[in-house]
Design a protein around this motif. Structure first.
Motif, PDB file in Angstrom:
ATOM      1  N   PHE A  15       0.821  -1.215   0.000  1.00 13.31           N
ATOM      2  CA  PHE A  15       0.000   0.000   0.000  1.00 13.31           C
ATOM      3  C   PHE A  15       0.854   1.263   0.000  1.00 13.31           C
ATOM      4  N   CYS A  16       2.065   1.154   0.512  1.00  7.55           N
ATOM      5  CA  CYS A  16       2.945   2.320   0.605  1.00  7.55           C
ATOM      6  C   CYS A  16       3.543   2.733  -0.732  1.00  7.55           C
ATOM      7  N   GLU A  18       2.610   3.409  -3.994  1.00  9.12           N
ATOM      8  CA  GLU A  18       2.149   4.550  -4.792  1.00  9.12           C
ATOM      9  C   GLU A  18       2.101   5.839  -3.989  1.00  9.12           C
ATOM     10  N   ALA A  19       2.139   5.726  -2.654  1.00  6.74           N
ATOM     11  CA  ALA A  19       2.183   6.930  -1.825  1.00  6.74           C
ATOM     12  C   ALA A  19       3.572   7.541  -1.801  1.00  6.74           C
ATOM     13  N   ARG A  57       4.521  10.066   3.788  1.00  4.26           N
ATOM     14  CA  ARG A  57       3.221   9.747   3.191  1.00  4.26           C
ATOM     15  C   ARG A  57       2.897   8.263   3.340  1.00  4.26           C
ATOM     16  N   CYS A  58       3.934   7.448   3.393  1.00  5.63           N
ATOM     17  CA  CYS A  58       3.736   6.005   3.539  1.00  5.63           C
ATOM     18  C   CYS A  58       3.042   5.669   4.862  1.00  5.63           C
ATOM     19  N   ALA A  61      -0.598   5.798   4.402  1.00 10.37           N
ATOM     20  CA  ALA A  61      -1.099   4.731   3.524  1.00 10.37           C
ATOM     21  C   ALA A  61      -1.050   3.352   4.171  1.00 10.37           C
ATOM     22  N   CYS A  62      -0.244   3.191   5.214  1.00  6.75           N
ATOM     23  CA  CYS A  62       0.021   1.864   5.782  1.00  6.75           C
ATOM     24  C   CYS A  62      -1.148   1.343   6.630  1.00  6.75           C
ATOM     25  N   GLU A 257      -3.889  15.506  -6.425  1.00  2.00           N
ATOM     26  CA  GLU A 257      -3.158  15.008  -5.250  1.00  2.00           C
ATOM     27  C   GLU A 257      -2.377  16.133  -4.555  1.00  2.00           C
ATOM     28  N   TYR A 260       0.835  15.493  -2.539  1.00  3.17           N
ATOM     29  CA  TYR A 260       2.018  14.866  -3.144  1.00  3.17           C
ATOM     30  C   TYR A 260       3.260  15.694  -2.818  1.00  3.17           C
TER      31      TYR A 260
END
Length: 320
Positions: A15-16, A18-19, A57-58, A61-62, A257, A260
């Motif tokens: 999941f991480c 694309e973040a 950002r990860c 998303a985690c 986004e 980003y």
């Protein structure tokens, strides 16, 4: 929780990926949070440990709640040039002597103090140098509202933590914490605000103060797009920026986004120029989806990145 326990929380779900800005521009597992965690687990050298931009950002998303920042800062070590840069950041007055950013002029940090100030305005280490006008506008606005103010230029230690200098980062947090005692503190650098909040300091981000104190704001016509600085995004501080703009009547045209990574990463754009430029190129494409070049940016290194992209960054204080 110790390092081993944190490492074991990662289930390698992906999941991480694309973040992560460095993964998104390289498509390389080495330059992903998952790849970096694997390298730390195996105890092997990896260039990916150096290329992390530390946007975290990860962590958002985690699904397993891995505190990636604890992992990466436990293994990173500042190189000699980074250590010199960190020493300079600790004394904003020195930054003017080492003006290595061609897109923006370095100025002498703004100094000011009313008698018995009730508010400390904290620009951080580089805002007063590269965006002195912004500091002056924030100061003048607060004074027009009847506040007594002191400007305190200094370093919160976020840049130090970024490259693994955690002990020095904690020393700097302790130092500014003592200087803040008994005062209301307003920070002009959103990622610094987030770092200080995470380390237990009671500070307001500039937009947060305006909203929570219900400060009267002027009505302004215009359109902007909004950048959401990475560490501020972790703590939900960017909502205040949007609330301030809404209260002022400013129309927001969304970029793709908004959170980003900008590509600056503190001093990342100096020491990892090629990777930084790739991230900046991607960020610019996302910003331009809004159709605008004026970007509200409440973090100075982000604003420098936008200047390097040829865009027009503005802090909330620049609108007042």
């Amino acid at each position: 929780m110790g390092l081993e326990e944190e490492l074991n929380k990662c289930v390698h779900c992906g999941f991480c990926l694309e973040a992560c800005p460095t993964y998104s521009v390289t498509r390389s597992e080495i330059h992903s949070p998952r790849g970096r965690i694997t390298a730390v687990k195996l105890g092997i050298p990896s260039e990916g440990l150096d290329t992390c931009v530390y946007c975290r950002r990860c962590e958002l998303a985690c699904p397993s709640g891995v505190k990636y920042s604890e992992i990466i800062t436990s293994v990173r070590k500042a190189n000699p040039l980074e250590k010199i840069m960190l020493k300079i950041l600790e004394k904003p007055s020195l930054i003017q002597m080492f003006n290595i950013i061609k897109e923006v002029k370095a100025n002498k940090p703004l100094e000011y103090s009313d008698k018995n100030p009730e508010i400390i305005l904290f620009p951080g280490c580089i805002t007063s140098v590269f965006f002195r006008d912004t500091v002056e506008k924030a100061l003048n606005f607060l004074k027009r509202q009847g506040y007594t103010v002191e400007i305190l230029n200094g370093c919160c230690g976020l840049a130090h933590e970024h490259v693994g200098e955690k002990n020095r980062s904690k020393e700097l947090i302790s130092k500014v914490g003592k200087e803040f005692e008994g005062k209301t503190v307003i920070s002009l650098s959103s990622n610094c605000t987030a770092h200080m909040k995470e380390n237990g300091l009671n500070v307001y981000d500039f937009g947060e103060f305006l909203i929570k104190m219900d400060v009267p704001l002027p009505f302004i016509e215009g359109e902007v797009t909004v950048h959401e600085p990475c560490h501020a995004n972790l703590l939900g501080l960017n909502k205040y920026t949007r609330q301030v703009l809404s209260k002022m009547g400013v129309k927001i045209k969304e970029s793709e986004e908004p959170s980003y990574e900008c590509g600056a990463g503190g001093d990342y754009f100096i020491f990892h120029k090629e990777m930084s430029e790739k991230i900046m190129m991607t960020k610019k494409e996302k910003v331009m989806k809004s159709g605008l070049t004026t970007v509200i940016s409440t973090n100075p290194s982000c604003s420098i990145a936008f200047l390097k992209m040829g865009l027009k960054p503005k802090h909330l204080a620049d609108l007042l």
